[in-house]
Each structure stands twice: as structure tokens, then as C-alpha cells.
Design a protein around this motif. Structure first.
Motif, PDB file in Angstrom:
ATOM      1  N   TYR A  65      -3.729  95.897 147.311  1.00  0.00           N
ATOM      2  CA  TYR A  65      -3.017  94.818 146.690  1.00  0.00           C
ATOM      3  C   TYR A  65      -2.910  93.507 147.560  1.00  0.00           C
ATOM      4  O   TYR A  65      -3.569  92.504 147.114  1.00  0.00           O
ATOM      5  CB  TYR A  65      -1.418  95.231 146.780  1.00  0.00           C
ATOM      6  N   ARG A  66      -2.851  93.691 148.856  1.00  0.00           N
ATOM      7  CA  ARG A  66      -3.037  92.455 149.783  1.00  0.00           C
ATOM      8  C   ARG A  66      -4.371  92.090 149.865  1.00  0.00           C
ATOM      9  O   ARG A  66      -4.663  90.759 149.787  1.00  0.00           O
ATOM     10  CB  ARG A  66      -2.523  92.948 151.186  1.00  0.00           C
ATOM     11  N   GLU A  67      -5.702  92.750 149.740  1.00  0.00           N
ATOM     12  CA  GLU A  67      -7.030  92.371 149.626  1.00  0.00           C
ATOM     13  C   GLU A  67      -7.221  91.529 148.323  1.00  0.00           C
ATOM     14  O   GLU A  67      -7.577  90.628 148.613  1.00  0.00           O
ATOM     15  CB  GLU A  67      -7.902  93.338 150.040  1.00  0.00           C
ATOM     16  N   SER A  68      -6.659  92.061 147.275  1.00  0.00           N
ATOM     17  CA  SER A  68      -6.547  91.093 146.149  1.00  0.00           C
ATOM     18  C   SER A  68      -6.369  89.962 146.386  1.00  0.00           C
ATOM     19  O   SER A  68      -6.783  88.861 145.851  1.00  0.00           O
ATOM     20  CB  SER A  68      -6.269  91.877 144.867  1.00  0.00           C
ATOM     21  N   LEU A  69      -4.864  89.617 146.768  1.00  0.00           N
ATOM     22  CA  LEU A  69      -4.326  88.295 146.901  1.00  0.00           C
ATOM     23  C   LEU A  69      -5.005  87.593 148.042  1.00  0.00           C
ATOM     24  O   LEU A  69      -4.849  86.155 147.910  1.00  0.00           O
ATOM     25  CB  LEU A  69      -2.774  88.580 146.948  1.00  0.00           C
ATOM     26  N   SER A  70      -5.493  88.320 148.955  1.00  0.00           N
ATOM     27  CA  SER A  70      -6.263  87.622 150.079  1.00  0.00           C
ATOM     28  C   SER A  70      -7.546  86.689 149.665  1.00  0.00           C
ATOM     29  O   SER A  70      -7.639  85.733 150.103  1.00  0.00           O
ATOM     30  CB  SER A  70      -6.639  88.363 151.274  1.00  0.00           C
ATOM     31  N   ARG A  71      -8.036  87.334 148.572  1.00  0.00           N
ATOM     32  CA  ARG A  71      -9.250  86.548 147.981  1.00  0.00           C
ATOM     33  C   ARG A  71      -8.932  85.425 146.976  1.00  0.00           C
ATOM     34  O   ARG A  71      -9.807  84.598 146.513  1.00  0.00           O
ATOM     35  CB  ARG A  71     -10.244  87.672 147.256  1.00  0.00           C
ATOM     36  N   ALA A  72      -7.534  85.629 146.616  1.00  0.00           N
ATOM     37  CA  ALA A  72      -7.116  84.461 145.595  1.00  0.00           C
ATOM     38  C   ALA A  72      -6.983  83.108 146.136  1.00  0.00           C
ATOM     39  O   ALA A  72      -6.569  82.978 147.484  1.00  0.00           O
ATOM     40  CB  ALA A  72      -5.981  84.962 145.078  1.00  0.00           C
ATOM     41  N   ASP A  73      -7.566  82.163 145.401  1.00  0.00           N
ATOM     42  CA  ASP A  73      -7.358  80.581 145.844  1.00  0.00           C
ATOM     43  C   ASP A  73      -5.795  80.387 145.163  1.00  0.00           C
ATOM     44  O   ASP A  73      -5.249  79.488 145.580  1.00  0.00           O
ATOM     45  CB  ASP A  73      -8.280  79.874 145.223  1.00  0.00           C
ATOM     46  N   GLY A  74      -5.286  80.925 144.056  1.00  0.00           N
ATOM     47  CA  GLY A  74      -4.050  80.840 143.654  1.00  0.00           C
ATOM     48  C   GLY A  74      -3.531  81.866 142.847  1.00  0.00           C
ATOM     49  O   GLY A  74      -4.477  82.870 142.427  1.00  0.00           O
ATOM     50  N   VAL A  75      -2.360  81.773 142.445  1.00  0.00           N
ATOM     51  CA  VAL A  75      -1.818  83.119 142.105  1.00  0.00           C
ATOM     52  C   VAL A  75      -0.878  82.693 140.717  1.00  0.00           C
ATOM     53  O   VAL A  75      -0.233  81.512 140.819  1.00  0.00           O
ATOM     54  CB  VAL A  75      -0.863  83.723 143.027  1.00  0.00           C
ATOM     55  N   ILE A  76      -0.842  83.393 139.804  1.00  0.00           N
ATOM     56  CA  ILE A  76       0.069  83.200 138.665  1.00  0.00           C
ATOM     57  C   ILE A  76       0.829  84.479 138.482  1.00  0.00           C
ATOM     58  O   ILE A  76       0.360  85.716 138.605  1.00  0.00           O
ATOM     59  CB  ILE A  76      -0.718  83.055 137.253  1.00  0.00           C
ATOM     60  N   ILE A  77       2.159  84.399 138.340  1.00  0.00           N
ATOM     61  CA  ILE A  77       3.212  85.424 138.238  1.00  0.00           C
ATOM     62  C   ILE A  77       3.946  85.392 136.988  1.00  0.00           C
ATOM     63  O   ILE A  77       4.514  84.103 136.794  1.00  0.00           O
ATOM     64  CB  ILE A  77       4.208  85.235 139.367  1.00  0.00           C
ATOM     65  N   CYS A  78       3.811  86.096 136.225  1.00  0.00           N
ATOM     66  CA  CYS A  78       4.340  86.009 134.942  1.00  0.00           C
ATOM     67  C   CYS A  78       5.506  87.191 134.740  1.00  0.00           C
ATOM     68  O   CYS A  78       5.065  88.396 135.014  1.00  0.00           O
ATOM     69  CB  CYS A  78       3.362  86.293 133.640  1.00  0.00           C
ATOM     70  N   THR A  79       6.691  87.005 134.809  1.00  0.00           N
ATOM     71  CA  THR A  79       7.732  87.805 134.846  1.00  0.00           C
ATOM     72  C   THR A  79       8.965  87.385 133.760  1.00  0.00           C
ATOM     73  O   THR A  79       9.136  86.530 133.507  1.00  0.00           O
ATOM     74  CB  THR A  79       8.439  87.799 136.260  1.00  0.00           C
ATOM     75  N   PRO A  80       9.453  88.805 133.338  1.00  0.00           N
ATOM     76  CA  PRO A  80      10.631  88.509 132.643  1.00  0.00           C
ATOM     77  C   PRO A  80      11.908  88.359 133.178  1.00  0.00           C
ATOM     78  O   PRO A  80      11.885  88.631 134.637  1.00  0.00           O
ATOM     79  CB  PRO A  80      10.655  89.909 131.887  1.00  0.00           C
ATOM     80  N   GLU A  81      12.953  87.757 132.752  1.00  0.00           N
ATOM     81  CA  GLU A  81      14.288  87.594 133.395  1.00  0.00           C
ATOM     82  C   GLU A  81      14.939  88.768 133.441  1.00  0.00           C
ATOM     83  O   GLU A  81      14.706  89.446 132.228  1.00  0.00           O
ATOM     84  CB  GLU A  81      14.933  86.223 133.114  1.00  0.00           C
ATOM     85  N   TYR A  82      15.312  89.513 134.366  1.00  0.00           N
ATOM     86  CA  TYR A  82      16.077  90.702 134.299  1.00  0.00           C
ATOM     87  C   TYR A  82      17.364  90.720 134.801  1.00  0.00           C
ATOM     88  O   TYR A  82      17.127  90.565 136.249  1.00  0.00           O
ATOM     89  CB  TYR A  82      15.107  91.833 134.471  1.00  0.00           C
TER      90      TYR A  82
END
Length: 115
Positions: A65-82
Motif C-alpha cells: 500500500y505504501r509503495e503504491s502511494l510513494s510512486r504517486a504524484d497525486g492521490v484521489i480519494i472517493c468515499t461515502p459519508e458514513y
């Protein structure tokens, strides 16, 4: 040489056919040339956050998980309100990033779905 931009997307729902997953899948169609777009679909596999496990060798799922995000230049989080917050699975995923700083100084976009 063309520089690629790497975007990693996270769904705040662990359901494979959730509306947040569908939204992230549809975003792929709008990515311009030169953008690599990856949806990380493993947050439900992350163990419950435990500071004792957050060492030089965290669990394998956390390392991936961390390696995937380390390679990212940007992140999109799509989440329901819960229950006026974010789902526990997403909160847990974000807690695994606090000490390792994968999101620090990266642009993050949040798409929230109100139920």
C-alpha cells in the motif's frame, strides 16, 4: 522524453460494486495522455492499525500500500459519508500513512458521496 504523471485512487468503500468504485472507474476515461491512473483496491486487506506493527518491517499489505502511494504524484480519494464521518476501512488506511508520510506534500483530491 515525456514525463508521466502517476495518480493513485482510493475508494473509501470496500464493496467492489460500490458507487465510489464506479466513480473512480469512470474517472479513468477522463485522464489525459501522459497520466498513469491506478485504483488501489486493497484497503480492506490492511490489518487494523497498530503502532506496535508500524516498524521498519510493517505487514506486507501495508508495505504494498505504501509503495503504491510513494510512486504517486497525486492521490484521489472517493468515499461515502458514513455516520457523519468516513468509513472505518478508509480511516484505518489513512492511519497507516501517518508515520510514513506518503501523502505529505502530494496533492490530494477528495470526492465525497453523501448518503
Amino acid at each position: 522524453m515525456e514525463t508521466k504523471i502517476n495518480i493513485v485512487a482510493l475508494s473509501g468503500s470496500s464493496r467492489k460494486k460500490s458507487s465510489t468504485q464506479k466513480a473512480l472507474n469512470s474517472l479513468k476515461k477522463f485522464m489525459p495522455n501522459g497520466v498513469e491512473y491506478e485504483i488501489y483496491n486493497g484497503i480492506e486487506k490492511l490489518p487494523h492499525f497498530n503502532r506496535d506493527l508500524d516498524s521498519d518491517k510493517p505487514p506486507v499489505e501495508v508495505q504494498v500500500y505504501r509503495e503504491s502511494l510513494s510512486r504517486a504524484d497525486g492521490v484521489i480519494i472517493c468515499t461515502p459519508e458514513y455516520i457523519k464521518g468516513v468509513p472505518g476501512v478508509l480511516k484505518n488506511a489513512l492511519e497507516w500513512l501517518v508515520s510514513s508520510a506518503e501523502l505529505y506534500s502530494k496533492p490530494v483530491a477528495v470526492i465525497t458521496e453523501f448518503m
